[in-house]
Design a protein around this motif. Structure first.
Motif, PDB file in Angstrom:
ATOM      1  N   GLY A   9       0.820  -1.215   0.000  1.00 16.44           N
ATOM      2  CA  GLY A   9       0.000   0.000   0.000  1.00 16.44           C
ATOM      3  C   GLY A   9       0.845   1.253   0.000  1.00 16.44           C
ATOM      4  N   SER A  75      -4.146  -5.497  10.592  1.00 15.11           N
ATOM      5  CA  SER A  75      -5.006  -6.046  11.663  1.00 15.11           C
ATOM      6  C   SER A  75      -4.532  -7.434  12.088  1.00 15.11           C
ATOM      7  CB  SER A  75      -6.473  -6.104  11.212  1.00 15.11           C
ATOM      8  OG  SER A  75      -6.919  -4.847  10.776  1.00 15.11           O
ATOM      9  N   MET A 103       5.705  -5.355   8.677  1.00 15.39           N
ATOM     10  CA  MET A 103       4.758  -4.844   9.687  1.00 15.39           C
ATOM     11  C   MET A 103       5.238  -3.571  10.363  1.00 15.39           C
ATOM     12  SD  MET A 103       5.410  -7.259  12.987  1.00 15.39           S
ATOM     13  CE  MET A 103       7.040  -7.363  13.729  1.00 15.39           C
ATOM     14  N   GLU A 134       8.660  -1.838   9.552  1.00 12.65           N
ATOM     15  CA  GLU A 134       8.549  -0.575   8.817  1.00 12.65           C
ATOM     16  C   GLU A 134       9.706   0.403   9.103  1.00 12.65           C
ATOM     17  OE1 GLU A 134       4.793   1.230   9.585  1.00 12.65           O
ATOM     18  OE2 GLU A 134       5.109   2.846   8.142  1.00 12.65           O
TER      19      GLU A 134
HETATM   20  C1  LIG Z   1      -5.229  -0.998   7.744  1.00 15.17           C
HETATM   21  C2  LIG Z   1      -3.887  -1.236   8.339  1.00 15.17           C
HETATM   22  C3  LIG Z   1      -3.748  -2.127   9.386  1.00 15.17           C
HETATM   23  C4  LIG Z   1      -2.474  -2.389   9.938  1.00 15.17           C
HETATM   24  N1  LIG Z   1      -2.364  -3.311  10.953  1.00 15.17           N
HETATM   25  C5  LIG Z   1      -1.122  -3.599  11.453  1.00 15.17           C
HETATM   26  C6  LIG Z   1      -0.951  -4.608  12.470  1.00 15.17           C
HETATM   27  O1  LIG Z   1      -1.887  -5.267  12.912  1.00 15.17           O
HETATM   28  N2  LIG Z   1       0.308  -4.823  12.958  1.00 15.17           N
HETATM   29  C7  LIG Z   1       1.402  -4.119  12.505  1.00 15.17           C
HETATM   30  O2  LIG Z   1       2.504  -4.368  12.975  1.00 15.17           O
HETATM   31  N3  LIG Z   1       1.276  -3.178  11.525  1.00 15.17           N
HETATM   32  C8  LIG Z   1       0.053  -2.915  10.990  1.00 15.17           C
HETATM   33  N4  LIG Z   1      -0.073  -1.962   9.993  1.00 15.17           N
HETATM   34  C9  LIG Z   1       1.141  -1.275   9.518  1.00 15.17           C
HETATM   35  C10 LIG Z   1       1.695  -1.880   8.238  1.00 15.17           C
HETATM   36  O3  LIG Z   1       1.925  -3.261   8.358  1.00 15.17           O
HETATM   37  C11 LIG Z   1       3.023  -1.189   7.910  1.00 15.17           C
HETATM   38  O4  LIG Z   1       2.787   0.203   7.787  1.00 15.17           O
HETATM   39  C12 LIG Z   1       3.693  -1.710   6.654  1.00 15.17           C
HETATM   40  O5  LIG Z   1       4.979  -1.132   6.551  1.00 15.17           O
HETATM   41  C13 LIG Z   1       2.887  -1.355   5.406  1.00 15.17           C
HETATM   42  O6  LIG Z   1       3.543  -1.881   4.266  1.00 15.17           O
HETATM   43  P1  LIG Z   1       3.373  -1.180   2.830  1.00 15.17           P
HETATM   44  O7  LIG Z   1       4.103   0.138   2.896  1.00 15.17           O
HETATM   45  O8  LIG Z   1       4.007  -2.134   1.875  1.00 15.17           O
HETATM   46  O9  LIG Z   1       1.917  -0.993   2.603  1.00 15.17           O
HETATM   47  C14 LIG Z   1      -1.326  -1.707   9.443  1.00 15.17           C
HETATM   48  C15 LIG Z   1      -1.480  -0.791   8.386  1.00 15.17           C
HETATM   49  C16 LIG Z   1      -2.741  -0.561   7.826  1.00 15.17           C
HETATM   50  C17 LIG Z   1      -2.873   0.409   6.680  1.00 15.17           C
END
Ligand SMILES: Cc1cc2nc3c(=O)[nH]c(=O)nc-3n(C[C@H](O)[C@H](O)[C@H](O)COP(=O)(O)O)c2cc1C
Length: 161
Positions: A9, A75, A103, A134
């Motif tokens: 995302g 989530s 995550m 992250e």
């Molecule tokens: C809707 C949503 C729910 C998330 N839930 C979690 C979670 O349960 N645990 C966690 O460690 N990070 C959670 N995150 C953070 C993402 O895992 C994290 O920002 C990750 O780097 C996103 O990867 P991307 O940049 O490839 O989208 C959530 C992010 C979003 C948008």
């Protein structure tokens, strides 16, 4: 051929998947949602293990020797787009796979379990998993996290030439 399928995302998973692709000589394929949902809907659809429409992409693994699925944790589960991809996978029986979860801070093991169960139900063989965080990805410090992971993949599948 090593295929790395990912959804990202906000670019973190993409960054890790791309680096992994360079290490193992894999081909990258991205899962693209048909519509971008708001944060609340994203969290809810992930929490309830739902699926959501993705743009047409190849889900037939006939010419794939090794599959890597890279996904953000949402989530403590996986995005609905990843569920949709996994549900569509065909001609996968007997093939090895690995899972990478990206995550913010917690829930990666649960997300990995979801992907693992889904692909094992298709007869695939779990090889390994890795977790990136992250803040480490933002700082460019995720190399060590995928180094050993890459080795577990290339040990099973010869890199594509
Ligand atoms: C809707 C949503 C729910 C998330 N839930 C979690 C979670 O349960 N645990 C966690 O460690 N990070 C959670 N995150 C953070 C993402 O895992 C994290 O920002 C990750 O780097 C996103 O990867 P991307 O940049 O490839 O989208 C959530 C992010 C979003 C948008």
């Amino acid at each position: 051929m090593i295929l790395i399928v990912y959804y990202s995302g906000e670019g973190h998973t993409e960054k890790v998947a791309t680096a992994l692709g360079k290490k193992v000589g894999g081909r990258l394929a991205t899962i693209e949602p048909v519509t971008e949902a708001g944060t609340f809907r994203k969290a809810m659809t992930a929490m309830f293990g739902m699926r959501a429409a993705i743009r047409p992409m190849k889900t037939d693994l006939s010419d794939v020797d090794f599959l890597v699925v890279a996904t953000p944790v949402w989530s403590r589960k996986v995005p609905p787009y990843v569920n949709e991809y996994l549900a569509g996978v065909t001609n996968a029986a007997g093939k090895p796979f690995s899972v990478l979860a990206e995550m913010g801070g917690s829930g990666a093991e649960n997300a990995i379990e979801i992907v693992r169960n889904s692909l094992e139900a298709k007869g695939m063989r779990f090889v390994s998993s890795a977790v990136t965080v992250e803040s480490e990805v933002d700082a460019g410090r995720f190399g060590p996290a995928i180094e050993e992971f890459a080795r577990t993949i290339t040990a099973v599948a010869a890199p594509a030439v």
